[in-house]
Design a protein around this motif. Structure first.
Motif, PDB file in Angstrom:
ATOM      1  N   UNK A  51      -5.838   1.350 -15.805  1.00  0.00           N
ATOM      2  CA  UNK A  51      -5.278   2.683 -15.550  1.00  0.00           C
ATOM      3  C   UNK A  51      -6.364   3.722 -15.288  1.00  0.00           C
ATOM      4  N   UNK A  52      -7.487   3.292 -14.706  1.00  0.00           N
ATOM      5  CA  UNK A  52      -8.607   4.211 -14.479  1.00  0.00           C
ATOM      6  C   UNK A  52      -8.500   4.982 -13.164  1.00  0.00           C
ATOM      7  N   UNK A  53      -7.618   4.543 -12.253  1.00  0.00           N
ATOM      8  CA  UNK A  53      -7.480   5.199 -10.948  1.00  0.00           C
ATOM      9  C   UNK A  53      -6.218   6.056 -10.964  1.00  0.00           C
TER      10      UNK A  53
ATOM     11  N   UNK B 221      -4.448   5.777  -2.596  1.00  0.00           N
ATOM     12  CA  UNK B 221      -4.812   5.561  -3.994  1.00  0.00           C
ATOM     13  C   UNK B 221      -4.495   4.133  -4.423  1.00  0.00           C
ATOM     14  N   UNK B 222      -3.391   3.588  -3.908  1.00  0.00           N
ATOM     15  CA  UNK B 222      -3.022   2.212  -4.265  1.00  0.00           C
ATOM     16  C   UNK B 222      -3.823   1.183  -3.480  1.00  0.00           C
ATOM     17  N   UNK B 223      -4.379   1.571  -2.322  1.00  0.00           N
ATOM     18  CA  UNK B 223      -5.136   0.625  -1.499  1.00  0.00           C
ATOM     19  C   UNK B 223      -6.416   0.211  -2.217  1.00  0.00           C
ATOM     20  N   UNK B 224      -6.725  -1.056  -2.201  1.00  0.00           N
ATOM     21  CA  UNK B 224      -7.959  -1.534  -2.827  1.00  0.00           C
ATOM     22  C   UNK B 224      -7.844  -2.911  -3.441  1.00  0.00           C
TER      23      UNK B 224
ATOM     24  N   UNK C  92       6.081  -1.193  -3.887  1.00  0.00           N
ATOM     25  CA  UNK C  92       6.165  -1.003  -2.441  1.00  0.00           C
ATOM     26  C   UNK C  92       4.790  -0.774  -1.834  1.00  0.00           C
ATOM     27  N   UNK C  93       3.988   0.099  -2.459  1.00  0.00           N
ATOM     28  CA  UNK C  93       2.668   0.392  -1.913  1.00  0.00           C
ATOM     29  C   UNK C  93       1.742  -0.823  -2.002  1.00  0.00           C
ATOM     30  N   UNK C  94       1.882  -1.614  -3.056  1.00  0.00           N
ATOM     31  CA  UNK C  94       1.054  -2.809  -3.173  1.00  0.00           C
ATOM     32  C   UNK C  94       1.469  -3.882  -2.177  1.00  0.00           C
ATOM     33  N   UNK C  95       2.762  -3.906  -1.806  1.00  0.00           N
ATOM     34  CA  UNK C  95       3.198  -4.815  -0.747  1.00  0.00           C
ATOM     35  C   UNK C  95       2.512  -4.442   0.564  1.00  0.00           C
ATOM     36  N   UNK C  96       2.490  -3.150   0.893  1.00  0.00           N
ATOM     37  CA  UNK C  96       1.819  -2.694   2.117  1.00  0.00           C
ATOM     38  C   UNK C  96       0.330  -3.037   2.059  1.00  0.00           C
TER      39      UNK C  96
END
Length: 635
Positions: A17-19, A32-35, A248-252
């Protein structure tokens, strides 16, 4: 799941939970979720992939592109399920396996995963070494030894934080991609051949072996463990809508990152097909590919770009392999090892077969070793895929985020394909080994068949075994732990203070006096004379340092007793002096004076400072069975 993160520890706790996830426009949240998926995608373009892609393209032209595409689609599905498990349950795949299975199954799964990580590291090591050999002309055996020092690179990058680590990985991916854009431009491939390569066909013999290697190199088992941990580095809002949005964002993120990995792998295979297969050139080593590219494509830059991309692939995979090892060790065994030590052990295991093969058969054996390492990954893959598919298809574990029926059918179909291909490979390999063993064939079967049978039984248990409610690892609920702590009524009677005879003693004394007043405890000032006299002569020394330290403690204790009331209105203060090794003497003095709490100063050194001066706190903590309070003072 019924066991909270607080009870069993959080996955990759140092970055958990650091980001932060910003509000506002959707694209800011997306960035923010990309990475995490890019960190994972590195494993899909590591040197092991290069070996299988080059051999597949050089031997069979464009015919195996469809295998790459199928493997990539499998990877997108499985990595998406892995990310969902981490986001919804708050557990990585290794932790989920620990919650679900008994000790024997956990240990076997851990050993299989370690074998896979060692095989991955072998590919990374050889890739980095071959890249150095190509670029700088370093002999391969020496380059293998040099790669052991990349632990220093790991230490540096990990200290920068998760986002900078991800940025570093993405930069290396960009270098790899840019190199292959140039390679494809120079190679002028057949676009008709590429289009025909997407048409599936039956796989037999060498094509099947290479295809299973491609599958193992693409859908890597340790990536499934790592992805479920990395997604937890985001500070996700713990509501149904917050988790749904994070999924959803992690799927993308997964679709974009893994399709970039597919582009790199397809580019390698297409390059090998265009440059080598079309000219009837058989490539047996990656090093050979560089020299051939120079001649075939007519530019020295082609070979240099190839070598640079290979070196970047090896180094980027190094970091993610270490993270995967940390996740599995902490998840399965609840055992934490320092990342640099973990890296050193894993790299040491990988160096041994590399050095033996290069020393025995020369550099010509590295390609076979790379391909074989990827087949090992494929054989281990079902033992990660089956638990993942079961967990994400469990209503009890996933709640409203359980896999839809069509996803369950698709996921189990993928698992079935992977298991089926591996069964065919194992059968073919046993027949080949039996024939090669000659008069020892029967002995080989006596050894191998029970082993294969035991692993098949384990896989059947993972697939069809009953789902059980996990037990809290300490046998206590959070309520019981809280009530037990409140009822313990801990009191201290004698508090030791590790004095340094420096200004930072003030901070330690302030904490110790506050505790002593609260508990009505006695104070014992502890100090060690660590100069040459104390080291060699012990209590017999009478040098200036020992006299000054003696006077310092006596004066300090006297003043404290005077101000505190000499035990009448406040705590009584005494002191003790030791000589020589500081941690050992502090432990001895504390035991002699029967202290039940030690206040000690943290000197604030890291890495090199700890190596040079030692880690007093860690040594004292292990030597004493009493609590320690570490106080960071200012000089």
């Amino acid at each position: 799941m019924s066991v909270s993160n607080a009870q069993v520890g959080r996955s990759l706790e140092e970055v958990h939970s650091s980001v932060k996830i910003p509000g506002g426009r959707w694209w800011r949240r997306m960035l923010a979720f990309a990475g995490p998926a890019y960190m994972v995608s590195v494993g899909y373009m590591d040197p092991g992939n290069w070996a299988t892609d080059i051999e597949g393209g050089a031997r069979y032209g464009y015919m195996l592109i469809w295998v790459l595409l199928m493997s990539n689609l499998m990877a997108v599905l499985l990595q998406t399920l892995s990310a969902r498990l981490g986001l919804v349950v708050g557990r990585d795949l290794a932790q989920a396996c620990r919650d679900e299975h008994g000790p024997l199954v956990r240990i076997v799964l851990f050993i299989l995963c370690e074998i896979a990580i060692a095989a991955t590291d072998l590919a990374e090591l050889l890739g980095s070494a071959i890249g150095m050999n190509m670029l700088f002309g370093i002999p391969l055996l020496w380059a293998v030894a040099i790669t052991g020092a990349d632990v220093l690179l790991l230490l540096l990058i990990q200290r920068l934080g998760m986002r900078k680590m991800e940025a570093f990985i993405i930069s290396l991916i960009f270098i790899i991609g840019a190199c292959f854009v140039l390679e494809l431009f120079w190679s002028d491939p057949s676009w008709k051949g590429i289009a025909q390569g997407f048409v599936p066909h039956m796989l037999t013999g060498g094509q099947l072996y290479i295809s299973i290697g491609i599958l193992g190199a693409t859908v890597m088992p340790h990536n499934l463990y790592m992805h479920s941990a990395l997604v937890q580095s985001r500070e996700v809002e713990q509501t149904r809508e917050g988790v749904r949005r994070a999924c959803k964002y992690n799927l993308i993120d997964s679709v974009v990152a893994l399709n970039l990995a597919f582009f790199v792998n397809a580019a390698i295979l297409i390059l090998a097909a265009a440059a080598f297969h079309s000219r009837g050139i058989v490539v047996t080593e990656i090093q050979q590919a560089q020299g051939l590219l120079d001649g075939v494509l007519g530019t020295k830059l082609a070979g240099m770009a190839f070598a640079l991309a290979l070196l970047a692939a090896g180094q980027s995979s190094t970091l993610t392999g270490t993270l995967a090892g940390q996740v599995t060790m902490e998840g399965f065994l609840q055992f934490r090892m320092r990342p640099w030590l973990r890296r050193l052990v894993t790299r040491g295991i990988a160096i041994i077969p590399a050095v033996l093969v290069i020393g025995w058969v020369g550099e010509s054996g590295t390609m076979d070793l790379l391909v074989f390492s990827q087949v090992i990954l494929s054989l281990q893959l079902p033992f990660a895929v089956v638990p993942l598919v079961r967990f994400t298809g469990s209503k009890r574990k996933m709640g409203p985020f359980v896999n839809a029926m069509w996803v369950k059918i698709l996921a189990w179909t993928v698992a079935g394909i992977i298991i089926g291909l591996n069964c065919v490979l194992v059968a073919q390999q046993l027949i080949a080994w039996h024939a090669a063993a000659g008069s020892y064939g029967a002995l080989m079967l006596i050894v191998m068949i029970p082993l294969v049978g035991a692993l098949a039984a384990l896989l059947a248990w993972l697939t069809f075994g009953p789902e059980r409610e996990p037990h809290p690892p300490m046998g206590m609920s959070a309520i019981e732990i809280a009530d037990g702590a409140l009822e313990a009524g801990r009191r201290y009677t004698r508090i030791g203070v590790a004095m340094e005879a420096k200004p930072r003693d003030k901070a330690m004394l302030a904490e110790a006096i506050a505790l002593a007043r609260h508990h009505n405890a006695a104070l014992v000032l502890l100090h060690v004379v660590e100069g040459v006299g104390g080291q060699w002569h012990g209590e017999m020394t009478d040098d200036a340092e020992s006299r000054e330290d003696h006077a310092y403690l006596a004066q300090l204790a006297g003043r404290l007793n005077e101000r505190l009331g000499d035990g009448v209105d406040g705590p009584r203060v005494s002191w003790a002096l030791g000589y020589g090794d500081v941690p050992r003497e502090l432990v001895r003095l504390a035991k002699e004076r029967k202290v039940d709490l030690v206040v000690i100063g943290g000197h604030g050194h890291k890495r090199l400072g700890d190596l040079l001066r030692g880690e007093t706190i860690a040594t004292v903590r292990h030597g004493l069975g009493v609590p320690l309070l570490a106080v960071r003072g200012s000089d």
